[in-house]
Design an enzyme around this catalytic site. Structure first.
Site, PDB file in Angstrom:
ATOM      1  N   SER A 183       0.842  -1.202   0.000  1.00 12.03           N
ATOM      2  CA  SER A 183       0.000   0.000   0.000  1.00 12.03           C
ATOM      3  C   SER A 183       0.877   1.252   0.000  1.00 12.03           C
ATOM      4  O   SER A 183       1.838   1.339   0.773  1.00 12.03           O
ATOM      5  CB  SER A 183      -0.869  -0.024   1.258  1.00 12.03           C
ATOM      6  OG  SER A 183      -1.763   1.066   1.251  1.00 12.03           O
TER       7      SER A 183
ATOM      8  N   CYS B 138     -11.607  -0.596  16.322  1.00 13.51           N
ATOM      9  CA  CYS B 138     -12.822   0.185  16.495  1.00 13.51           C
ATOM     10  C   CYS B 138     -13.955  -0.551  15.805  1.00 13.51           C
ATOM     11  O   CYS B 138     -13.928  -0.755  14.606  1.00 13.51           O
ATOM     12  CB  CYS B 138     -12.649   1.573  15.895  1.00 13.51           C
ATOM     13  SG  CYS B 138     -14.089   2.593  16.140  1.00 13.51           S
TER      14      CYS B 138
END
Ligand code: PLP
Length: 398
Positions: free
Chosen positions: A216, A336
């Site tokens: 990435s 999260c």
């Protein structure tokens, strides 16, 4: 923009200016040398790389070809093995969808318990759809792969083994040559998530053979929104929805930036890692001196140079982060989930109790981190830990 969003936005802007950035596992700032390449591709050499009927298109196509070569060179693969994506998550999903399509039956996937959520969630979703079956591979207390567990999984008959090159939370680096040999001996394919490791550890197709390797741009100082799947076997035509005669218009600026990012990593990665590991060690010593007790997590003998992951007993990480807000940007590494923080699956897999995992801090140094910033941040972080401990011991004794 309404008054509330205006206020938040100006506060965030102020915070960003003064805060020391030590969250480079999350993302990296764009290197000005890479920015120059991207801006040039957006403003001067902005043609459509698919429209090679004119000089603008040809120039853009040449940028893409050069970037493809740069990415390929950095891993010792052929340029046609480089498939550009929007980032690692998309590359992971394409690779796994391709592996499922190629199998044509239930894909038997072994994966370490400390893989990134992008891998774990994709494989588990495929399992819920009846397309895959998961075999978990355990790790030890330093997040090192348990080879007995790996071999037990491989003995079950595995199609694809997913192991990251380096862990995004505790920085542990995995022995890919040995892992690839084990996979090959068992007839399993290999998916390597190299998102955090690319350019930071020795990684080459000359020594490790993989079916899919993932990277990435935004983890190596290129902009967000560009990544690559490196694969000899990947055929987009196997995937429903990708059987389209129209080639999507390439993200030339992102691709050119990724090429340059890989080249810089190839040329400077070793020296950069040596500088960062010395700085990281200095910070580790300072934190231990100023805010003991502190435990260092991950494989201290074999971790990413820029990674410092610590447990700070008696200081919940959300309270420490709140005190550092606007001064030093670090992270907890917690997942999260729909707005609720959950203890990190990586730390739980390493055997940390959930309440201990909630006293962990992930610190990530980067290319532009200075000695002075490390000295300042060490004091800020130590003060925050000590303050939180003091407040909580006051509450307990009250
Ligand atoms: N894999 C690892 C190890 C990561 O650290 C990340 C991002 O944090 C990803 C995958 C997902 O990368 P991207 O943000 O490019 O989708």
């Amino acid at each position: 923009m309404n008054e509330v969003t205006k206020k938040i936005s100006s506060r965030v802007a102020t915070d960003r200016k003064s805060a020391i950035y030590l969250d480079h596992h999350a993302t990296t700032p764009v290197d000005p040398r890479i920015l120059a390449i991207a801006v040039n591709a957006m403003t001067s050499e902005f043609g459509n790389a698919n429209g090679i009927e004119n000089v603008h298109g040809e120039t853009a196509a040449a940028l893409v070809a050069r970037a493809r070569q740069q990415v390929a060179d950095s891993l010792a693969v052929e340029p046609d093995e480089v498939h550009f994506t929007s980032g690692s998550t998309e590359a992971i999903q394409l690779a796994l969808a391709h592996a499922v399509a190629r199998k044509g039956g239930v894909l038997r996937v072994a994966m370490s318990r400390v893989e990134h959520r992008a891998v774990i969630d994709t494989v588990c979703h495929a399992e819920r759809l009846g397309l895959a079956k998961v075999f978990w591979v355990n790790v030890d207390q330093h997040a090192r792969l348990d080879f007995a567990s790996l071999n037990a999984a491989l003995d079950q008959g595995i199609d694809i083994l997913c192991v990251m090159a380096a862990n995004n939370e505790v920085g542990t680096v995995y022995p890919l040559e040995k892992i690839a040999e084990s996979a090959q001996a068992a007839g399993a394919g290999l998916l390597v998530d190299a998102t955090q490791a690319i350019g930071r550890i020795e990684l080459s197709a000359a020594t490790v053979s993989w079916d899919y390797l993932i990277l990435s741009g935004h983890k190596i100082y290129a902009p967000k929104g560009i990544g690559a799947l490196i694969s000899q076997c990947f055929e987009p035509s196997l995937l429903f929805g990708l059987q389209c005669s129209h080639q999507p218009t390439p993200n030339v600026a992102g691709i050119a930036a990724l090429g340059m990012a890989c080249q810089i990593m190839m040329e400077e990665g070793t020296v950069e890692s040596a500088r960062l590991s010395a700085l990281r060690d200095r910070m580790q010593e300072k934190l231990i001196a100023l805010a003991a007790p502190i435990t260092v997590n991950g494989d201290e003998g074999n971790r990413l140079a820029q990674n410092l992951h610590v447990t700070v007993p008696g200081a919940p990480n959300d309270m420490v982060l709140a005190r550092l807000r606007g001064r030093v940007s670090i992270s907890t590494g917690s997942a999260c989930n729909a707005g609720a923080q959950e203890p990190s699956h990586v730390l739980l897999a390493m055997g940390l109790a959930p309440d201990v995992a909630e006293t962990c801090l992930r610190i990530g140094l980067g290319r532009f981190t200075s000695d002075e910033e490390i000295d300042r941040a060490s004091i800020e972080i130590a003060d925050a830990i000590n303050d939180v401990r003091k407040i909580l011991s006051g509450v307990k004794n009250a």
